[in-house]
Each structure stands twice: as C-alpha cells, then as structure tokens.
Design a protein around this motif. Structure first.
Motif, PDB file in Angstrom:
ATOM      1  N   VAL A   1       0.825  -1.216   0.000  1.00 62.47           N
ATOM      2  CA  VAL A   1       0.000   0.000   0.000  1.00 62.47           C
ATOM      3  C   VAL A   1       0.853   1.257   0.000  1.00 62.47           C
ATOM      4  CG1 VAL A   1      -1.637   1.351   1.352  1.00 62.47           C
ATOM      5  CG2 VAL A   1      -1.961  -1.105   1.108  1.00 62.47           C
ATOM      6  N   ALA A   2       1.951   1.216   0.750  1.00 62.80           N
ATOM      7  CA  ALA A   2       2.770   2.420   0.871  1.00 62.80           C
ATOM      8  C   ALA A   2       3.600   2.697  -0.376  1.00 62.80           C
ATOM      9  CB  ALA A   2       3.703   2.292   2.069  1.00 62.80           C
ATOM     10  N   THR A   3       3.799   1.694  -1.236  1.00 67.09           N
ATOM     11  CA  THR A   3       4.720   1.931  -2.336  1.00 67.09           C
ATOM     12  C   THR A   3       4.076   1.825  -3.714  1.00 67.09           C
ATOM     13  OG1 THR A   3       5.382  -0.372  -2.253  1.00 67.09           O
ATOM     14  CG2 THR A   3       6.750   1.188  -1.057  1.00 67.09           C
ATOM     15  N   VAL A   4       2.754   1.848  -3.789  1.00 70.41           N
ATOM     16  CA  VAL A   4       2.120   1.825  -5.106  1.00 70.41           C
ATOM     17  C   VAL A   4       2.255   3.205  -5.721  1.00 70.41           C
ATOM     18  CG1 VAL A   4      -0.074   1.636  -6.315  1.00 70.41           C
ATOM     19  CG2 VAL A   4       0.502  -0.004  -4.555  1.00 70.41           C
ATOM     20  N   MET A   5       3.313   3.367  -6.485  1.00 64.26           N
ATOM     21  CA  MET A   5       3.587   4.682  -7.044  1.00 64.26           C
ATOM     22  C   MET A   5       4.318   4.484  -8.349  1.00 64.26           C
ATOM     23  SD  MET A   5       4.081   7.732  -4.853  1.00 64.26           S
ATOM     24  CE  MET A   5       3.616   8.008  -3.181  1.00 64.26           C
ATOM     25  N   ARG A   6       4.140   5.408  -9.269  1.00 63.12           N
ATOM     26  CA  ARG A   6       4.916   5.361 -10.488  1.00 63.12           C
ATOM     27  C   ARG A   6       5.972   6.450 -10.382  1.00 63.12           C
ATOM     28  NH1 ARG A   6       1.749   6.700 -14.719  1.00 63.12           N
ATOM     29  NH2 ARG A   6      -0.099   7.221 -13.553  1.00 63.12           N
ATOM     30  N   LEU A   7       7.198   6.004 -10.338  1.00 64.36           N
ATOM     31  CA  LEU A   7       8.314   6.934 -10.168  1.00 64.36           C
ATOM     32  C   LEU A   7       9.243   6.843 -11.374  1.00 64.36           C
ATOM     33  CD1 LEU A   7       9.212   6.111  -6.449  1.00 64.36           C
ATOM     34  CD2 LEU A   7       7.733   7.916  -7.278  1.00 64.36           C
ATOM     35  N   VAL A   8       9.719   8.003 -11.817  1.00 63.51           N
ATOM     36  CA  VAL A   8      10.649   8.004 -12.941  1.00 63.51           C
ATOM     37  C   VAL A   8      11.819   8.933 -12.619  1.00 63.51           C
ATOM     38  CG1 VAL A   8       8.851   7.609 -14.656  1.00 63.51           C
ATOM     39  CG2 VAL A   8       9.492   9.938 -14.054  1.00 63.51           C
TER      40      VAL A   8
ATOM     41  N   SER B   1      13.929  12.195 -13.619  1.00 64.30           N
ATOM     42  CA  SER B   1      13.648  13.415 -14.352  1.00 64.30           C
ATOM     43  C   SER B   1      14.907  14.261 -14.429  1.00 64.30           C
ATOM     44  CB  SER B   1      12.534  14.203 -13.677  1.00 64.30           C
ATOM     45  OG  SER B   1      12.366  15.430 -14.336  1.00 64.30           O
ATOM     46  N   GLN B   2      15.385  14.402 -15.631  1.00 62.56           N
ATOM     47  CA  GLN B   2      16.640  15.124 -15.819  1.00 62.56           C
ATOM     48  C   GLN B   2      16.655  16.541 -15.283  1.00 62.56           C
ATOM     49  OE1 GLN B   2      18.484  14.597 -19.635  1.00 62.56           O
ATOM     50  NE2 GLN B   2      19.105  16.731 -19.720  1.00 62.56           N
ATOM     51  N   PRO B   3      15.642  17.341 -15.548  1.00 59.79           N
ATOM     52  CA  PRO B   3      15.748  18.722 -15.104  1.00 59.79           C
ATOM     53  C   PRO B   3      15.846  18.870 -13.588  1.00 59.79           C
ATOM     54  CG  PRO B   3      14.003  18.508 -16.709  1.00 59.79           C
ATOM     55  CD  PRO B   3      14.444  17.129 -16.356  1.00 59.79           C
ATOM     56  N   TYR B   4      15.395  17.885 -12.847  1.00 54.16           N
ATOM     57  CA  TYR B   4      15.328  18.119 -11.416  1.00 54.16           C
ATOM     58  C   TYR B   4      16.216  17.205 -10.602  1.00 54.16           C
ATOM     59  CZ  TYR B   4      11.566  20.984 -12.936  1.00 54.16           C
ATOM     60  OH  TYR B   4      10.830  21.925 -13.587  1.00 54.16           O
ATOM     61  N   ARG B   5      17.093  16.461 -11.255  1.00 52.53           N
ATOM     62  CA  ARG B   5      17.972  15.540 -10.552  1.00 52.53           C
ATOM     63  C   ARG B   5      17.161  14.655  -9.613  1.00 52.53           C
ATOM     64  NH1 ARG B   5      23.043  16.763 -10.161  1.00 52.53           N
ATOM     65  NH2 ARG B   5      23.199  16.013  -8.032  1.00 52.53           N
ATOM     66  N   ALA B   6      16.018  14.215 -10.074  1.00 53.88           N
ATOM     67  CA  ALA B   6      15.191  13.408  -9.188  1.00 53.88           C
ATOM     68  C   ALA B   6      15.115  11.986  -9.710  1.00 53.88           C
ATOM     69  CB  ALA B   6      13.791  13.991  -9.095  1.00 53.88           C
ATOM     70  N   THR B   7      15.223  11.028  -8.794  1.00 56.17           N
ATOM     71  CA  THR B   7      15.014   9.646  -9.214  1.00 56.17           C
ATOM     72  C   THR B   7      13.615   9.187  -8.863  1.00 56.17           C
ATOM     73  OG1 THR B   7      15.868   8.857  -7.112  1.00 56.17           O
ATOM     74  CG2 THR B   7      17.443   9.033  -8.919  1.00 56.17           C
ATOM     75  N   GLY B   8      12.926   9.962  -8.063  1.00 59.78           N
ATOM     76  CA  GLY B   8      11.592   9.536  -7.658  1.00 59.78           C
ATOM     77  C   GLY B   8      10.558  10.547  -8.058  1.00 59.78           C
ATOM     78  N   TYR B   9      10.553  10.910  -9.325  1.00 57.55           N
ATOM     79  CA  TYR B   9       9.615  11.889  -9.866  1.00 57.55           C
ATOM     80  C   TYR B   9       8.257  11.216  -9.946  1.00 57.55           C
ATOM     81  CZ  TYR B   9       8.958  15.985 -12.979  1.00 57.55           C
ATOM     82  OH  TYR B   9       8.600  17.172 -13.534  1.00 57.55           O
ATOM     83  N   VAL B  10       7.295  11.716  -9.180  1.00 56.90           N
ATOM     84  CA  VAL B  10       6.003  11.025  -9.063  1.00 56.90           C
ATOM     85  C   VAL B  10       5.136  11.244 -10.299  1.00 56.90           C
ATOM     86  CG1 VAL B  10       3.884  10.867  -7.721  1.00 56.90           C
ATOM     87  CG2 VAL B  10       6.056  11.218  -6.559  1.00 56.90           C
ATOM     88  N   CYS B  11       4.653  10.167 -10.876  1.00 57.31           N
ATOM     89  CA  CYS B  11       3.785  10.269 -12.053  1.00 57.31           C
ATOM     90  C   CYS B  11       2.355   9.901 -11.687  1.00 57.31           C
ATOM     91  CB  CYS B  11       4.256   9.308 -13.138  1.00 57.31           C
ATOM     92  SG  CYS B  11       5.814   9.822 -13.843  1.00 57.31           S
TER      93      CYS B  11
END
Lengths: 69, 351, 355
Positions: A34-41, A43-53
């Motif tokens: 339940v806690a990890t049902v997420m789509r994460l990608v 994102s180059q512009p923001y140096r993020a590995t967990g960009y929430v979709c």
C-alpha cells in the motif's frame, strides 16, 4: 507465507520490550504494498530519481464514446 | 543562484517550486542528500574557495559538451532546506561478510562512524552557507517537541497537560487527573514519528489512545514515554507559516472513527474534510511570536480546536509538507515559496 | 460567534446552479450531488442563517423539506453545523500554473514523419507535464516503444496512449510497456476485435480495448459524464478558461502545430518552426479564455465547471460561442438526448468564425 506475528511488539525480546517506549505497543501495521504503489521516474531537469507520475487531472482529448470511459 | 537541499525521491512540491522559480526567471539547482551518499557530486576546496561540481547530464540547461557544472559556493544567493537524508545507505545494508557478519557490536560501531562522517560532510556545506539567507537553516530546523511546547505556553497558548515517565503508577494518576477526557490519554514519540519495515509490512508509530484498562496492562516500569491528555476535538488545524504570513487549514476527522486519534491514519474511501480556515487574531499573533522565538522562517504548526472552544497548541514541524495545506485550500504556497526565495536572494545581494 | 449553529457547506463542496436543477460539486471526493434549485437558493442566499430562521423565511411551508435537505447534505458529508461561520471562508478559485503549456496532443498515422526526440524536448522546454499520443493507425509495438523512449528523462508526468489494434498488442505486451515506461497513465486500443477492460494494475494504469474505430481527429469532441473532471484544479481553471484548449498545444499527424488537431488553423509545421515560436504567435492563445459562461446553452448548465468543452465541433460552425455539437444534454429539461439525432448544421469551427 507471512510467519511473523503481525504485531511488531510481539517480536521483541524481553530486554527489547523494556527498552522501547509505550507507543511501540500500538504500532499501526499495514501491508508494505500500500505504501509503495507509485509510479516513479527519473527526471533530468530536477535531478530526481523519484519523480512522481500520475494521471492528468482532466481528459486531454475526448475520442471515446460514453459507455465505460 | 538558489540552492535547494532535498532528497531525490517523491518531492512533487520541490519540483513545483522549481517550476515556479524557472517561470519567475530565477536560477536554481537542487542537491539531494543521496548525492553525498554514494552519488555524483564533488567538492573542490582551493584555499578559501569551495566549488560544488554537479554531473551535467542531470541538470537542465547545461551545455551539451559539458561533463560537469561547477557552482562556486560564493554564487549561492539563497538556500531552501527542504529535506535532507532519511536513511543512509550504510545504515540499510549489511556491512560485513563472512564469519563476522553477525557481529552486532562491530556493525554498530561501523555504522555510527559512517553516519558521523556523512553528517559532518553535510554540516560542512551548511556551515559554509550559513551567512546566506535560508529557509530555514538546519540548525534551527531540529526542534525539540517538549521545548517547543513550553515556548508555546510562554507565547500564551493553551497546551495539553503532558507527562514523560517510566512509571505506570504515575501514568495512572495522570490519566485520572486529566480533565474532561473520560479517562483517556494519548502517547506519542518524544521525537519524530517513524516507520519500521519488517518483511511485507510497514509499522507506523501513530498517536495512540490509552484508557485505564490499557494502562493497567502495562508493566510497572517502561522506557521513558511521552503522554498527553486526550482532548476531544471539534477539528484539527494545520497552519503553514512563511515569512510572517499564516495559511490555515481545518481538518475534520471526527467523521470517521478510524481517524479520530491521528489524522494521518488516512481513510481512502472517505478522506477527511480539509478546508481553508481563518485564524482568530490572538491565535495568529501567538503563532507569529512563537515562530520568531524559534527563529524559523517557515514551518507547519499543528493545533486543535477543542470541543470546549479552546485552541490548543500541539507541535511544530519546521520542514514539513506544505503541499497538503496548499492544494486542498488552493493557497498557491508553491509559488509563494518561490517568490520568498527570490526575495531573499535579492535582499541578500543588497545587504 | 452565533448562539445557534448554522449549516455550512465544506468549502470544497461548491454548489452550481443550472437552468432546471443544481449540483453540489464535491471537489475533494470528486463526486456530483444533484440538488433542487430551492436548496441552491438556501445554500447561497441564506447561508449564515440558522435552520429556524430559514424555515421562517419560507413561512414554515417547507419545514420538513428543509430538514430533509440538511439531512441529505450531512449524510453525504457535504457540510456541517457550524458555530463560527466567519472562520470558514469560501475556497479561493484563482487558477495559475508555471507551465506555459500544461498538456499536449501528438497525432500519429501511417504517413507521419515526426522527430519524436525533438518534439518531446521542445515540449519539455515549455514545461509540458501531460501528453496524449493518438495513433490512428495500427501501430507496432516498436513504434510505440520509440515514442515512449523519447520521453525517458524529461518532465512529462503522464502519457495517455491511444493506438489501433494489432495482434502483437496483447495484454501482456501492454503490461510490459507500462512497467518499462512508468509515465504511462492509460492505454486505449481502438478498432479491437472485442472490447475488454483490464483491471488497473497496482500502479493504477488502465488498459482498455475498444471496438470503436478512433481513426481520425474527427472522433474527438465527445461530451458526456465519463469525461467530467470533478476536482479543484479543473473547477478553478473553468472559472476563467476553456478547460479543453487552455495551455494546450497539439501537433497533428502531418506535423502542423495547432491548438487542437480538429481545428483548421495551423501555426506552422513542427519540421520548420519550433513549438516555442508557434506558441509566441499572438493569436495562439485566442481561444484559451473562452469559458463556459460565455457559451450558449452551456452557460445555463449545472455541469459547466466540470465539463471539458470543445470549440472545434460546434452546433453552429460560424459562431465561436456555440454549444459543442456532440453534447446531447439539455439543461432546460435536465435530459440527455439520444445521440442518434441528426444535427445537420453542426460542423467544425470555421477559421475566422465570428463572435
């Protein structure tokens, strides 16, 4: 499959139980899924590995007929 | 250049603030805690000059041929401390192999030193930038709940009757003393709420309720624990503070029995009602006083409106999520935060 | 502070009046509740008054109805008995967003020749967060992968994919596509041999097979409750903007840059002109501010702030403010007409369609 007692406090040793505060007796357990049902990608512009979709808040085009859109 | 300290995952609010900074013509760079934890950042220290090098492939607007982007720390005009590092990798993995893998003491010693190393590196960065305007500097961002409770009382707030004890009998007396709560107290951590992962389950520490029966079931002595009177609430208040302005939201969680004690225990089918709220003038004044006393530029305050009409102060989170106040109330806090950062950078340049 | 409580709607529950009936839009739980216009009047003109005062105003002729109304609203948790209404302001409905373009449509057919990398890069520069890719033809899995790959490290947070059926587009193949490309929010396969709705996976990605052929932009512009967006962001946007075209940019199958592929006006071809310069043209945003309050019939409809409009297919193609032709709802009778009825005068907005 889950042979561990659901209650984390029950897994503590006698010494462990002495050392933890009272709130550990009332932990709220939930399935990890339940806690990890997420789509994460990435994102180059923001140096993020967990960009929430997530779906856009409104339809972008409207090609499908009523029934079960 | 506005520097943002964050973590690398699940930060939609950080991303939105950066979108606003870009739209408003400001330059910003984001440094994630994980970058110092086995990631791709390096510092060059040349005498008194410090330069941060970012991997260019991860930054928008970089020249295609550039491999790294150099940011002399002197160019940083303002800093937003959003979040840093929740877990360090060395705390998560098994550090030892072979026969000594089970050596808990050795593991603990290794982890403790590595954590210290990691913290010192972060501290170095924060102290180098201490003379820039911050939202808010981490030294101020580590609050002590009990200390804040006392300062809130000094600022004029009603606060819950509070007890920290190891003795069950003391707790029992406290419970009987608490006025108007029909014999119930709540318990919560002295520090932060946390979550433990065990196999396929996550175990959260939430505020929990204890009645006399539950208290009698406890051992005579336990580890120091925090208890407070349970106050019957009409609704909860979450207030975001930014540069002197207050943005309040009321949360009606009494509708759903499951959420009565802690509104984070979110009910998916019928989410709690969250609506904009206009604070009474005296509450607003006290909050501003308290934020100034704590030297915080930004933060979230949790209060509640008791059924008996009192506004009761609960706690302050100096680097909390403001998205959960901004979105339901349409307060546009992401834009306001971007504007506050831009103003800070300008003010810093003029000084 | 009043001595007796008054009924207050939660700020996220907004009443909207229609010609024949009204609606309470629960923007938080994303639901609509129909209410009679009489209750609308009570909630707006008489908000802040106690139940006793309201009954008095209606000369005690509708006392039991009034009680039923409040029970209904309480039962659905749309409001509460409030001691201090001054503390609970209405929700601010201003809308703003940092992106120059919030959503985009990219059309593809068998003759298309798009440079996906370039297009998606340009959309990224404009801050675009949501994209719908419409493949009118039978697209190969490879082709779909190529398009999705181009979005790999960009700013898109959502991709809706529409594609024509091909045997290789099996549920498993599509599930793999969704796992490999976490930006995918939905997949619709049109012209399929049979219709099928796969349950959304753990991450909420829906895969649907439809038998209807969605083989050209002419299929677009459908107005029905399945396309209502009942949320604060859309509702706020709807106050002053066209919820279909506002901050939308489209690239049709030939590469023409338009507000939407169904409109005639082109602002240049993506091969020759950057999206940025197309957007910079003075009349690119001309249609963005035509909201429902300006549109005939829609202005009297209770759904006007949750319905996403269409300015391309109109009842009267010569009138920019004409009702969408594919809407079969009549707010004056509160009835949905049968879609089969012919409306021969309907058509596409003519370029230069007048006010």
């Amino acid at each position: 499959m889950d042979k561990e007692p659901e209650d984390l406090f029950a897994r503590l040793s006698a010494e462990g139980r002495q050392l933890v505060p009272v709130s550990y007796r009332f932990l709220h357990a939930s399935p990890l899924a339940v806690a990890t049902v997420m789509r994460l990608v990435d994102s180059q512009p923001y140096r993020a590995t967990g960009y929430v979709c997530s779906a856009f808040h409104k339809p972008i085009s409207k090609c499908c007929s009523q029934d079960d859109v | 250049m506005i520097l943002i300290f964050s973590q690398s995952a699940m930060e939609p609010t950080t991303e939105e603030v950066m979108d606003w900074l870009e739209a408003l013509g400001a330059r910003s760079l984001r440094l994630n805690g994980e970058d110092l934890d086995g990631g791709a950042v390096c510092f060059r220290v040349d005498g008194p000059e410090v330069t941060l090098h970012f991997d260019a492939t991860t930054v928008a607007g970089a020249e295609p041929a550039a491999k790294t982007i150099a940011l002399p720390l002197a160019e940083v005009g303002a800093v937003w401390f959003r979040r840093w590092l929740q877990e360090r990798r060395h705390e998560m993995v098994s550090l030892l192999d072979g026969p000594s893998a089970e050596d808990h003491q050795l593991h603990h010693g290794l982890r403790r030193h590595l954590t210290l190393e990691s913290r010192k590196l972060g501290d170095f960065l924060f102290s180098r930038l201490a003379d820039r305007p911050w939202l808010s500097h981490p030294r101020r961002a580590s609050l002590n709940k009990l200390d804040v409770l006392i300062r809130a009382a000094q600022a004029g707030f009603a606060t819950p009757a509070t007890l920290v004890t190891t003795e069950r009998d003391e707790l029992r007396r406290f419970c009987l003393d608490c006025r108007g709560t029909a014999g119930a107290v709540i318990t919560k951590p002295i520090g932060e709420v946390d979550m433990f992962i065990a196999g396929e389950r996550s175990h959260f520490i939430f505020t929990a309720s204890l009645d006399l029966e539950a208290i009698d079931a406890l051992p005579e002595r336990f580890a120091p624990s925090l208890f407070q009177e349970r106050i019957e609430k009409a609704y909860e208040l979450r207030v975001f503070y930014l540069a002197g302005e207050l943005y309040a939201m009321a949360i009606f969680s009494q509708l759903d029995p499951q959420t009565r004690t802690d509104f984070r225990r979110y009910s998916r089918e019928r989410p709690n009602r969250m609506v904009p709220f206009r604070l009474p003038a005296e509450t607003a004044d006290r909050l501003r006083l308290l934020m100034e006393d704590l030297r915080l530029e930004t933060g979230s305050a949790d209060l509640l409106q008791a059924r008996d009409g009192r506004v009761v102060f609960l706690e302050i989170n100096p680097v909390g999520q403001f998205g959960m106040v901004s979105k339901p109330c349409n307060y546009h806090l992401e834009r306001k935060l971007a504007e506050a950062l831009i103003r800070k950078e300008l003010d810093g340049q003029r000084a | 502070m009043t001595s007796e409580p008054v009924f207050a709607l939660f700020a996220c529950c907004v009443p909207v009046k229609g010609a024949r009936r009204s609606v309470v839009c629960d923007l938080q739980r994303q639901a609509l509740h129909f209410i009679p216009n009489g209750l609308y009047e009570i909630l707006t003109e008489h908000s802040g008054k106690t139940a006793a005062e309201i009954k008095e105003i209606y000369e005690h002729e509708v006392d039991s109805e009034i009680e039923e109304y409040f029970d209904f609203l309480l039962g659905h948790e749309l409001g509460f008995w409030c001691d201090d209404p001054a503390r609970f302001p209405a929700i601010d409905l201003t809308w703003e967003t940092p992106e120059r373009i919030t959503n985009a449509i990219l059309d593809v057919d068998e003759r298309s020749d798009h440079d996906f990398g370039k297009l998606l890069g340009e959309l990224d520069d404009l801050g675009c967060k949501a994209l719908e890719v419409r493949c009118f033809h039978r697209a190969s899995l490879d082709e779909l992968r190529t398009i999705l790959e181009a979005a790999r490290r960009g700013r898109l947070r959502s991709i809706d994919l529409l594609a024509g059926y091909a045997p290789e587009l099996t549920p498993d193949a599509l599930a793999t596509l969704a796992t490999d490309h976490q930006r995918l929010s939905s997949i619709v396969i049109h012209s399929a041999p049979e219709s099928r709705q796969l349950p959304p996976d753990r991450r909420g990605v829906a895969v649907t097979y439809r038998t209807e052929a969605i083989d050209s932009p002419r299929c677009c512009g459908k107005i029905h409750p399945g396309y209502f967006a009942i949320d604060l962001e859309t509702f706020a946007e709807a106050q002053k903007h066209n919820t279909c075209l506002n901050r939308k940019l489209s690239i049709d199958a030939r590469g023409e840059i338009k507000n939407c592929p169904s409109l005639a006006k082109s602002f240049g071809n993506a091969r020759d002109v950057s999206l940025h310069s197309a957007l910079a043209q003075r009349d690119f945003a001309a249609l963005w501010s035509i909201n429902k309050d300006q549109i005939a019939v829609c202005k009297d409809c209770e759904f006007r702030y949750v319905c996403t409009d269409c300015r391309a297919y109109l009842l009267d193609p010569g009138d920019l403010y004409s009702k969408p032709s594919k809407c079969t709802y009549d707010p004056y009778t509160a009835e949905w007409r049968q879609p089969a009825e012919e409306r021969t005068s309907a058509g596409v907005l003519r370029e230069g369609g007048s006010r």
